[in-house]
Design an enzyme around this catalytic site. Structure first.
Site, mmCIF file in Angstrom:
data_model
loop_
_atom_site.group_PDB
_atom_site.id
_atom_site.type_symbol
_atom_site.label_atom_id
_atom_site.label_comp_id
_atom_site.label_asym_id
_atom_site.label_seq_id
_atom_site.Cartn_x
_atom_site.Cartn_y
_atom_site.Cartn_z
ATOM 1 N N CYS A 97 0.798 -1.238 0.000
ATOM 2 C CA CYS A 97 0.000 0.000 0.000
ATOM 3 C C CYS A 97 0.826 1.281 0.000
ATOM 4 C CB CYS A 97 -0.944 0.010 1.209
ATOM 5 S SG CYS A 97 -2.027 -1.418 1.320
ATOM 6 N N HIS A 160 -2.143 7.084 3.904
ATOM 7 C CA HIS A 160 -1.143 6.053 4.158
ATOM 8 C C HIS A 160 0.287 6.471 3.851
ATOM 9 C CE1 HIS A 160 -1.110 1.393 4.711
ATOM 10 N NE2 HIS A 160 -0.905 2.067 5.831
#
Length: 360
Positions: A97, A160
């Protein structure tokens, strides 16, 4: 079904100097956006194009119908491909991610932007809640470049790239933010480890599980619908203001633990993961419908892809990477090759299929 395809073989690759750091190697995707920004005014275009990036989370190459998925969960994404260009050989920069998102935002490989993997089976390269750090201030991110060109930018969903204040989106070029600095991990006990915060701009408005509920027992949550409404309202507000905009729509419903709202819960023959894919497809369709409703579809470039391959280690709880080996956390094709569609009515001819290599 797709109309008869036109096979496209052209692509974009370039090197550019970076006055703030070392030489910068921008990805072909970033270069594509810069090309639109730089060349369209020279070509006499009435105004700069709006830009929407729809980045799915852990969605595999084989999860969409046009790539062979048998579950019939993505009619709107398939329609988007029929109206635009389907990329058969599009890759992420990393099968995890955070590094892939850092590459998308910076236009630089993870080894250059600081989100790189050397050990820990990939897990040292992402930014969980307990990690101190994030995207380096010297990185020039896509919303910063777009701001210089007069764009208003918003991220909705998963960031993120660092969860502490100095690493959040508003400190990195975005004008608006609704979502989290992390994924929807949890629930935690809110004592030794608090549940993950959800932000509206620079203000925390609640936490996952505590205020934004996710029922891990049933897999139900309305969060994707909240993300959808945030995206739609941003589009409408910028069109009314006659401003070019950049929307980075980054939901995380297809990431473990997967969730879907009640209208999609239990609808897919693939279980909870398929329910989440169905809702993502619905949201993609609603965003394209909004552009048409506001009559700005010919002024808006939309790109759909995923951050990395499906998490096949989850078995039936993960996605489908089609014929490709392995998945997330591996550099085999299943971890790196992503579903990808470009859509821009009036500029991108419908029904095109390209085998040109591309990457975020």
């Amino acid at each position: 079904a797709l109309p008869p395809p036109n096979v496209v073989s052209s692509g974009i690759n370039a090197e550019y100097g970076d006055s703030r750091t070392e030489k910068c190697y921008f990805s072909c995707f970033t270069m594509l956006l810069l090309r639109f920004l730089l060349l369209m005014p020279l070509a006499g275009a009435a105004k700069q194009p709006n830009i929407i990036i729809m980045l799915m989370d852990d969605m595999g190459w084989g999860d969409i119908g046009v790539n062979g998925c048998w579950a019939k969960e993505t009619p709107r994404i398939d329609e988007m491909a029929a109206e635009g260009m389907l990329f058969m050989d599009f890759y992420t920069a990393n099968p995890l991610c955070s590094p892939s998102r850092a590459a998308l935002m910076s236009g630089r490989l993870p080894i250059r932007n600081g989100f790189y993997t050397t050990n820990g089976h990939g897990h040292n390269a992402y930014t969980p809640q307990k990690i101190v750090g994030g995207i380096h201030e010297s990185e020039i991110l896509l919303p910063e470049l777009l701001k210089e060109a007069g764009y208003k930018s918003k991220i909705v969903g998963k960031w993120h790239l660092g969860h502490q204040d100095e690493y959040l989106p508003l400190q990195n070029g975005f004008d608006e933010f609704f979502g989290s600095g992390n994924c929807h991990f949890g629930p935690y006990n809110d004592v030794g480890q608090p549940n993950i915060p959800v932000y509206k701009d620079d203000r925390m408005v609640g936490r996952y599980y505590t205020n934004f509920t996710i029922n891990k027992g049933t897999g139900q949550s309305n969060i994707s619908q909240i993300f959808l409404e945030e995206g739609l309202s941003f589009i409408e507000n910028q069109v009314k203001a006659d401003r070019p905009f950049f929307l980075y729509w980054s939901p995380d419903a297809t990431h473990d633990p997967t969730y879907a709202s009640p209208m999609f819960h239990g609808k897919s023959i693939r279980g909870r993961y398929g329910d989440a894919v169905m809702e993502m497809d619905y949201c993609v369709g609603k965003i394209l419908d909004k552009l048409r409703q506001l009559q700005v579809e010919e002024d808006t470039f939309v790109f759909f892809t995923s951050d990395n391959g499906a998490a096949t280690y989850r078995g039936v709880g993960g996605g489908d990477n089609g014929p490709f080996l392995c998945g997330k956390l591996t550099t085999y094709e299943g971890g790196m090759r992503e579903p990808a569609v470009a859509w821009w009515p009036g500029t991108i001819k419908p029904g095109q299929i390209t085998h040109q290599l591309g990457t975020v």
